[in-house]
Design a protein around this motif. Structure first.
Motif, PDB file in Angstrom:
ATOM      1  N   ILE A  98      13.785   4.623 -74.027  1.00  0.00           N
ATOM      2  CA  ILE A  98      14.350   5.179 -75.257  1.00  0.00           C
ATOM      3  C   ILE A  98      14.917   4.069 -76.132  1.00  0.00           C
ATOM      4  N   LEU A  99      15.604   3.112 -75.518  1.00  0.00           N
ATOM      5  CA  LEU A  99      16.153   1.986 -76.282  1.00  0.00           C
ATOM      6  C   LEU A  99      15.044   1.093 -76.838  1.00  0.00           C
ATOM      7  N   THR A 100      13.963   0.949 -76.099  1.00  0.00           N
ATOM      8  CA  THR A 100      12.825   0.170 -76.608  1.00  0.00           C
ATOM      9  C   THR A 100      12.223   0.852 -77.828  1.00  0.00           C
ATOM     10  N   GLY A 101      12.137   2.182 -77.804  1.00  0.00           N
ATOM     11  CA  GLY A 101      11.686   2.912 -78.986  1.00  0.00           C
ATOM     12  C   GLY A 101      12.609   2.692 -80.167  1.00  0.00           C
ATOM     13  N   PHE A 102      13.915   2.663 -79.903  1.00  0.00           N
ATOM     14  CA  PHE A 102      14.906   2.362 -80.943  1.00  0.00           C
ATOM     15  C   PHE A 102      14.670   0.967 -81.531  1.00  0.00           C
ATOM     16  N   LEU A 103      14.452  -0.024 -80.652  1.00  0.00           N
ATOM     17  CA  LEU A 103      14.217  -1.397 -81.110  1.00  0.00           C
ATOM     18  C   LEU A 103      12.909  -1.505 -81.889  1.00  0.00           C
ATOM     19  N   LEU A 104      11.914  -0.726 -81.496  1.00  0.00           N
ATOM     20  CA  LEU A 104      10.651  -0.745 -82.234  1.00  0.00           C
ATOM     21  C   LEU A 104      10.856  -0.232 -83.653  1.00  0.00           C
ATOM     22  N   GLY A 105      11.662   0.819 -83.810  1.00  0.00           N
ATOM     23  CA  GLY A 105      11.982   1.299 -85.151  1.00  0.00           C
ATOM     24  C   GLY A 105      12.697   0.239 -85.974  1.00  0.00           C
ATOM     25  N   LEU A 106      13.621  -0.477 -85.341  1.00  0.00           N
ATOM     26  CA  LEU A 106      14.334  -1.554 -86.022  1.00  0.00           C
ATOM     27  C   LEU A 106      13.377  -2.680 -86.416  1.00  0.00           C
ATOM     28  N   LEU A 107      12.441  -2.991 -85.522  1.00  0.00           N
ATOM     29  CA  LEU A 107      11.450  -4.033 -85.801  1.00  0.00           C
ATOM     30  C   LEU A 107      10.561  -3.642 -86.979  1.00  0.00           C
ATOM     31  N   ILE A 108      10.114  -2.400 -87.024  1.00  0.00           N
ATOM     32  CA  ILE A 108       9.287  -1.917 -88.133  1.00  0.00           C
ATOM     33  C   ILE A 108      10.046  -2.032 -89.449  1.00  0.00           C
ATOM     34  N   TYR A 109      11.322  -1.634 -89.425  1.00  0.00           N
ATOM     35  CA  TYR A 109      12.132  -1.717 -90.649  1.00  0.00           C
ATOM     36  C   TYR A 109      12.286  -3.170 -91.094  1.00  0.00           C
ATOM     37  N   TRP A 110      12.591  -4.050 -90.149  1.00  0.00           N
ATOM     38  CA  TRP A 110      12.799  -5.464 -90.487  1.00  0.00           C
ATOM     39  C   TRP A 110      11.553  -6.066 -91.125  1.00  0.00           C
ATOM     40  N   SER A 124       8.632   3.600 -94.035  1.00  0.00           N
ATOM     41  CA  SER A 124       7.942   3.289 -92.777  1.00  0.00           C
ATOM     42  C   SER A 124       8.762   3.750 -91.576  1.00  0.00           C
ATOM     43  N   LEU A 125      10.065   3.502 -91.625  1.00  0.00           N
ATOM     44  CA  LEU A 125      10.946   3.928 -90.538  1.00  0.00           C
ATOM     45  C   LEU A 125      10.982   5.447 -90.437  1.00  0.00           C
ATOM     46  N   PHE A 126      10.963   6.124 -91.570  1.00  0.00           N
ATOM     47  CA  PHE A 126      10.925   7.588 -91.598  1.00  0.00           C
ATOM     48  C   PHE A 126       9.686   8.120 -90.877  1.00  0.00           C
ATOM     49  N   LEU A 127       8.530   7.533 -91.174  1.00  0.00           N
ATOM     50  CA  LEU A 127       7.296   7.961 -90.505  1.00  0.00           C
ATOM     51  C   LEU A 127       7.394   7.750 -89.003  1.00  0.00           C
ATOM     52  N   TYR A 128       7.992   6.645 -88.598  1.00  0.00           N
ATOM     53  CA  TYR A 128       8.117   6.337 -87.176  1.00  0.00           C
ATOM     54  C   TYR A 128       9.077   7.295 -86.471  1.00  0.00           C
ATOM     55  N   VAL A 129      10.233   7.526 -87.042  1.00  0.00           N
ATOM     56  CA  VAL A 129      11.265   8.328 -86.387  1.00  0.00           C
ATOM     57  C   VAL A 129      10.794   9.753 -86.132  1.00  0.00           C
ATOM     58  N   PHE A 130      10.075  10.337 -87.080  1.00  0.00           N
ATOM     59  CA  PHE A 130       9.658  11.733 -86.944  1.00  0.00           C
ATOM     60  C   PHE A 130       8.229  11.872 -86.426  1.00  0.00           C
ATOM     61  N   CYS A 131       7.703  10.811 -85.824  1.00  0.00           N
ATOM     62  CA  CYS A 131       6.343  10.852 -85.281  1.00  0.00           C
ATOM     63  C   CYS A 131       6.347  11.571 -83.936  1.00  0.00           C
ATOM     64  N   THR A 132       5.684  12.706 -83.854  1.00  0.00           N
ATOM     65  CA  THR A 132       5.646  13.474 -82.609  1.00  0.00           C
ATOM     66  C   THR A 132       4.885  12.732 -81.516  1.00  0.00           C
ATOM     67  N   ALA A 133       3.871  11.954 -81.891  1.00  0.00           N
ATOM     68  CA  ALA A 133       3.089  11.216 -80.893  1.00  0.00           C
ATOM     69  C   ALA A 133       3.944  10.147 -80.224  1.00  0.00           C
ATOM     70  N   LEU A 381      -0.126   2.930 -83.942  1.00  0.00           N
ATOM     71  CA  LEU A 381       0.703   3.624 -84.937  1.00  0.00           C
ATOM     72  C   LEU A 381       1.753   2.730 -85.605  1.00  0.00           C
ATOM     73  N   PRO A 382       2.556   1.945 -84.858  1.00  0.00           N
ATOM     74  CA  PRO A 382       3.588   1.140 -85.547  1.00  0.00           C
ATOM     75  C   PRO A 382       3.051   0.205 -86.634  1.00  0.00           C
ATOM     76  N   PRO A 383       1.960  -0.560 -86.409  1.00  0.00           N
ATOM     77  CA  PRO A 383       1.453  -1.390 -87.509  1.00  0.00           C
ATOM     78  C   PRO A 383       1.003  -0.576 -88.723  1.00  0.00           C
ATOM     79  N   ILE A 384       0.416   0.592 -88.478  1.00  0.00           N
ATOM     80  CA  ILE A 384      -0.013   1.449 -89.587  1.00  0.00           C
ATOM     81  C   ILE A 384       1.199   1.931 -90.374  1.00  0.00           C
ATOM     82  N   TYR A 385       2.245   2.348 -89.656  1.00  0.00           N
ATOM     83  CA  TYR A 385       3.456   2.810 -90.342  1.00  0.00           C
ATOM     84  C   TYR A 385       4.077   1.686 -91.164  1.00  0.00           C
TER      85      TYR A 385
END
Length: 563
Positions: A98-110, A124-133, A381-385
């Protein structure tokens, strides 16, 4: 070519990203607390604990140890007691994912904020946070979110190096690549993809893309990039050995006979040829992964209502269409069309991120051909977002008012899709095929029923006061009473597809409408002898209907009626 965005940090500018990341944590934690272990969690936990307790990194047969060690480390440090395949304290082992997912969101934003500004990064962070996949997998103690994070880290650091040319960034990219490979063997192609980009990436400077691409092949530039490759290869090799504590490094490697019999001879030759350069656990684990892939190719997979062997090349592409919200697909299509028409303020990052992502996806589709969970391509998904952040600038400057309204409506539908499926994110399927209720007609296993809801039937029976509940019982023998049938069982995963007389398991039960569904992973049936009689009256030409009715009568000791 997009310009580097000037960054000014303040609490007000960072409050919305923090809020979104907090929402991510809340959705992840609250949606997973009542989920029991999925099939892969306990094997990863057992492997990680064995590494920590023994110091020997050769225990895992088909996965490297790094992510498994991270999964168990907090619980191990806190002294959490663990019994193999018992779910007590399971949340401790899920927290690292779960924390790694949090860090991935932070990385995408950065990364996105550096390219497209704060609004693009927020999108981009919005797309990531609400991504059901993403949320469907990232809450469990499995390797896939670690793989998505490490893959994104490799691409983002490589993009930074190619833009800025700072030498230390190349070594950092090599280290990140080693980490990604030591998280999951399926990311091994990065060892080739990163050097490919080091040679092919257009030279930074003035001019359009093709002019700079041409300049990257002059003599001096080729020499410089050859040195890049040597530096990358050296750091990568040393890092992989270091991450395995140099166990068995420099020694001749022999593939065990059991694995050698399964792996293609070309694969054995490559492993034994380059084995001296790599740690013993790495070589053996990679051999195990190659053997597993061969076995799974022949075992078959469930897709579109049937079990197939050998796999379809388009399987993972179909998974993208099935497992992602239609609103998200439309947003990505809009981004793709505008990128092709060169209407977005994107530079070399489109080449640096999209090319390796598509090549690795191509590798999974064509070379691997193991049709299993969509989670194995979660890394796309993260690079696309991140790249989709360029849409916001275009939207604000060029889009019409009606188009903006339609775009924001898609975002609202995107959030609604997330909230409507909460907390059962793994069961999400696109509304284009009927939503989660139709998922069992298309995919199986970790795409839908990964064992995460195996506690629901007994909980429901206790609350409802229903009679004795038969869970995945009697696949070929008709009976009466309450039955609970999982999606995997219904699809034929645990039993032969057909018995000796050519009948599918639970064919006698699935002819009836279920009494109810639990999280779209369990079908609850209440069957009486009257149901069998009505079926025979309605379909007198069905011989199995009469046989099943006779079997039920025999169960009631009605020999004459059965005859």
């Amino acid at each position: 070519m997009s310009n580097q965005v000037r960054r000014t940090w303040s609490f007000e500018s960072f409050s919305l990203p923090v809020l979104l990341l907090v929402v991510y944590l809340l959705l992840a934690l609250t949606s997973v607390t009542n989920k029991v272990s999925v099939f892969d969690e306990h094997p990863h936990i057992c492997s990680g604990l064995s590494y920590l307790n023994s110091g020997d990194l050769s225990g895992g047969l088909d996965n490297p140890p790094l992510a498994q060690l991270l999964i168990v480390l907090p619980a191990w440090l806190m002294g959490v007691e663990y019994s193999p395949f018992v779910d007590k304290g399971l949340l401790w082992f899920r927290i690292p994912a779960i924390l790694t997912g949090f860090l991935l969101g932070l990385l995408i934003y950065w990364w996105t904020e550096r390219r497209y500004g704060k609004k693009g990064a927020l999108f981009s962070l919005f797309l990531y946070v609400f991504c059901t996949a993403i949320m469907g997998v990232a809450r469990f103690a499995v390797l896939d979110i670690f793989a998505a994070f490490s893959f994104s880290l490799v691409l983002f650091s490589l993009d930074e190096f190619l833009r800025r040319g700072k030498g230390s960034l190349l070594e950092w990219t090599a280290l990140c690549t080693a980490v990604a490979i030591c998280v999951k063997y399926t990311l091994l192609p990065l060892a080739l993809l990163v050097p490919l980009l080091l040679f092919l990436a257009p030279k930074a400077g003035e001019g359009n893309f093709w002019q700079r691409m041409y300049r990257s092949f002059n003599k001096d530039e080729v020499k410089k990039r050859a040195l890049w490759f040597l530096r990358f290869a050296l750091v990568l090799l040393v890092s992989i050995n270091a991450l395995f504590l140099f166990q068995g490094s420099g020694q001749k490697k022999e593939i065990p006979a059991g694995l050698r019999a399964v792996i293609l001879s070309e694969g054995v030759t490559v492993l034994e040829t380059f084995g001296r350069l790599l740690p013993q656990p790495f070589v053996r684990g990679l051999a195990g992964k190659m053997a597993q892939a061969r076995i799974m190719q022949s075992a078959g997979a469930y897709f579109n209502g049937q079990w197939v062997r050998g796999g379809y090349w388009y399987y993972f592409l179909a998974c993208l269409g099935l497992k992602l919200p239609l609103s998200l697909i439309l947003i990505v299509l809009l981004w793709a069309i505008l990128s092709i028409r060169n209407q977005l303020e994107q530079g070399d990052e489109l080449f640096n991120l999209l090319l390796p992502t598509l090549l690795l996806l191509f590798f999974f589709c064509v070379a691997v051909r193991v049709n299993i969970g969509f989670r194995h391509i979660l890394f796309v998904l993260p690079p696309i977002y991140a790249l989709a952040g360029a849409l916001i600038t275009w939207l604000e400057r060029q889009a019409s008012k009606n188009l903006r309204c339609g775009f924001y409506l898609l975002l609202a539908i995107y959030v609604a899709a997330n909230l409507l499926v909460y907390p059962h994110y793994l069961q999400f399927f696109s509304g284009a095929i009927g939503g989660p209720k139709s998922g069992h007609l298309w995919l199986s296993d970790s795409n839908l029923d990964w064992g995460q809801d195996d506690n629901l039937p007994l909980q429901w029976a206790e609350k409802s006061g229903a009679g004795p509940l038969k869970i995945n019982r009697d696949p070929y023998k008709a009976g009466e009473g309450w039955y609970a049938l999982s999606v995997n069982a219904r699809q034929g995963m645990a039993f032969p597809l057909q018995d000796k007389v050519g009948r599918k398991p639970w064919a006698w039960l699935t002819r009836f409408e279920p009494h109810m569904r639990l999280a779209n992973t369990w079908f609850i049936y209440k069957v009486t002898i009257d149901d069998f009689k009505k079926w025979v009256q309605r379909y007198p030409q069905d011989p199995w209907g009469r046989i099943d009715l006779a079997v039920v009568k025999l169960g009631k000791r009605d020999l004459q009626g059965a005859f």
